[in-house]
Design a protein around this motif. Structure first.
Motif, PDB file in Angstrom:
ATOM      1  N   ALA A  58     -21.922 -46.368  -9.872  1.00 34.26           N
ATOM      2  CA  ALA A  58     -21.443 -45.471 -10.929  1.00 34.26           C
ATOM      3  C   ALA A  58     -19.964 -45.134 -10.752  1.00 34.26           C
ATOM      4  O   ALA A  58     -19.398 -44.405 -11.564  1.00 34.26           O
ATOM      5  N   GLY A  59     -19.351 -45.639  -9.691  1.00 33.71           N
ATOM      6  CA  GLY A  59     -17.937 -45.387  -9.449  1.00 33.71           C
ATOM      7  C   GLY A  59     -17.660 -44.058  -8.771  1.00 33.71           C
ATOM      8  O   GLY A  59     -16.512 -43.656  -8.637  1.00 33.71           O
ATOM      9  N   LEU A  60     -18.705 -43.353  -8.335  1.00 36.74           N
ATOM     10  CA  LEU A  60     -18.537 -42.037  -7.728  1.00 36.74           C
ATOM     11  C   LEU A  60     -18.189 -42.089  -6.246  1.00 36.74           C
ATOM     12  O   LEU A  60     -17.709 -41.114  -5.689  1.00 36.74           O
ATOM     13  N   VAL A  61     -18.467 -43.213  -5.612  1.00 32.06           N
ATOM     14  CA  VAL A  61     -18.232 -43.356  -4.174  1.00 32.06           C
ATOM     15  C   VAL A  61     -17.448 -44.645  -3.927  1.00 32.06           C
ATOM     16  O   VAL A  61     -17.732 -45.675  -4.533  1.00 32.06           O
ATOM     17  N   LEU A  62     -16.485 -44.533  -3.045  1.00 31.48           N
ATOM     18  CA  LEU A  62     -15.729 -45.698  -2.587  1.00 31.48           C
ATOM     19  C   LEU A  62     -16.034 -45.880  -1.106  1.00 31.48           C
ATOM     20  O   LEU A  62     -16.289 -44.901  -0.399  1.00 31.48           O
ATOM     21  N   ASP A  63     -16.031 -47.116  -0.652  1.00 29.70           N
ATOM     22  CA  ASP A  63     -16.290 -47.346   0.770  1.00 29.70           C
ATOM     23  C   ASP A  63     -15.264 -48.310   1.337  1.00 29.70           C
ATOM     24  O   ASP A  63     -14.588 -49.024   0.601  1.00 29.70           O
ATOM     25  N   ARG A  64     -15.147 -48.266   2.655  1.00 27.57           N
ATOM     26  CA  ARG A  64     -14.272 -49.208   3.338  1.00 27.57           C
ATOM     27  C   ARG A  64     -14.830 -49.442   4.730  1.00 27.57           C
ATOM     28  O   ARG A  64     -15.447 -48.571   5.329  1.00 27.57           O
ATOM     29  N   LYS A  65     -14.610 -50.643   5.214  1.00 28.95           N
ATOM     30  CA  LYS A  65     -15.047 -51.023   6.556  1.00 28.95           C
ATOM     31  C   LYS A  65     -13.950 -50.692   7.556  1.00 28.95           C
ATOM     32  O   LYS A  65     -12.790 -50.980   7.329  1.00 28.95           O
ATOM     33  N   VAL A  66     -14.369 -50.086   8.648  1.00 30.73           N
ATOM     34  CA  VAL A  66     -13.486 -49.831   9.783  1.00 30.73           C
ATOM     35  C   VAL A  66     -14.239 -50.362  10.991  1.00 30.73           C
ATOM     36  O   VAL A  66     -15.160 -49.725  11.490  1.00 30.73           O
ATOM     37  N   GLY A  67     -13.900 -51.572  11.389  1.00 30.69           N
ATOM     38  CA  GLY A  67     -14.672 -52.240  12.435  1.00 30.69           C
ATOM     39  C   GLY A  67     -16.073 -52.521  11.918  1.00 30.69           C
ATOM     40  O   GLY A  67     -16.251 -53.069  10.844  1.00 30.69           O
ATOM     41  N   LYS A  68     -17.078 -52.096  12.644  1.00 26.61           N
ATOM     42  CA  LYS A  68     -18.469 -52.286  12.219  1.00 26.61           C
ATOM     43  C   LYS A  68     -18.976 -51.131  11.364  1.00 26.61           C
ATOM     44  O   LYS A  68     -20.071 -51.179  10.837  1.00 26.61           O
ATOM     45  N   GLU A  69     -18.151 -50.117  11.227  1.00 29.04           N
ATOM     46  CA  GLU A  69     -18.559 -48.890  10.546  1.00 29.04           C
ATOM     47  C   GLU A  69     -18.124 -48.915   9.080  1.00 29.04           C
ATOM     48  O   GLU A  69     -17.044 -49.382   8.751  1.00 29.04           O
ATOM     49  N   THR A  70     -18.981 -48.371   8.219  1.00 30.65           N
ATOM     50  CA  THR A  70     -18.615 -48.190   6.814  1.00 30.65           C
ATOM     51  C   THR A  70     -18.369 -46.713   6.583  1.00 30.65           C
ATOM     52  O   THR A  70     -19.194 -45.876   6.943  1.00 30.65           O
ATOM     53  N   ARG A  71     -17.244 -46.402   5.991  1.00 31.00           N
ATOM     54  CA  ARG A  71     -16.879 -45.026   5.683  1.00 31.00           C
ATOM     55  C   ARG A  71     -16.870 -44.845   4.175  1.00 31.00           C
ATOM     56  O   ARG A  71     -16.446 -45.719   3.437  1.00 31.00           O
ATOM     57  N   TYR A  72     -17.309 -43.672   3.767  1.00 29.48           N
ATOM     58  CA  TYR A  72     -17.450 -43.371   2.342  1.00 29.48           C
ATOM     59  C   TYR A  72     -16.585 -42.177   1.973  1.00 29.48           C
ATOM     60  O   TYR A  72     -16.392 -41.261   2.751  1.00 29.48           O
ATOM     61  N   ARG A  73     -16.095 -42.221   0.724  1.00 21.44           N
ATOM     62  CA  ARG A  73     -15.348 -41.079   0.191  1.00 21.44           C
ATOM     63  C   ARG A  73     -15.680 -40.934  -1.287  1.00 21.44           C
ATOM     64  O   ARG A  73     -16.087 -41.888  -1.962  1.00 21.44           O
TER      65      ARG A  73
END
Length: 109
Positions: A58-73
């Motif tokens: 729905a476009g409400l959350v963006l994510d990015r990979k940092v190493g093996k971890e996924t972070r959300y904003r």
């Protein structure tokens, strides 16, 4: 109601209480990794990931990979659609409150 061609309707995405809670958690932080989000719920990582995927569609959350971890904003801009829809009913609420005020004032007299 989805004018910006997202895969999932914003109203549908926020209909679930778990997803609304995820939005609130992300609104309180700049960015959170999946394991920190999962710790806030009585469900597994996979279930939280599924809710995040719906919010992402729905476009409400963006994510990015940092190493093996996924972070959300949070990406709050699609919430504008909901705000605009609710704003259409402000006149209804204002008129209702003014009518109630007049009624109470008449009863006092």
């Amino acid at each position: 109601m989805n004018d910006n061609n997202n895969l999932r309707d914003v109203f549908e995405a926020i209909a679930d209480p778990t997803r609304r809670r995820l939005i609130r958690l992300l609104a309180e932080s700049e960015e959170l990794p999946l394991h920190q989000l999962t710790a806030q719920f009585h469900m597994g990582r996979t279930a939280v990931s599924k809710h995040l995927a719906i919010l992402k569609e729905a476009g409400l959350v963006l994510d990015r990979k940092v190493g093996k971890e996924t972070r959300y904003r949070l990406n709050a801009s699609p919430l504008r659609e909901i705000q605009d829809w609710v704003a259409n009913y402000n006149k209804f609420w204002i008129n209702g409150m003014l009518g109630l005020k007049r009624l109470l004032e008449e009863e006092e007299e």
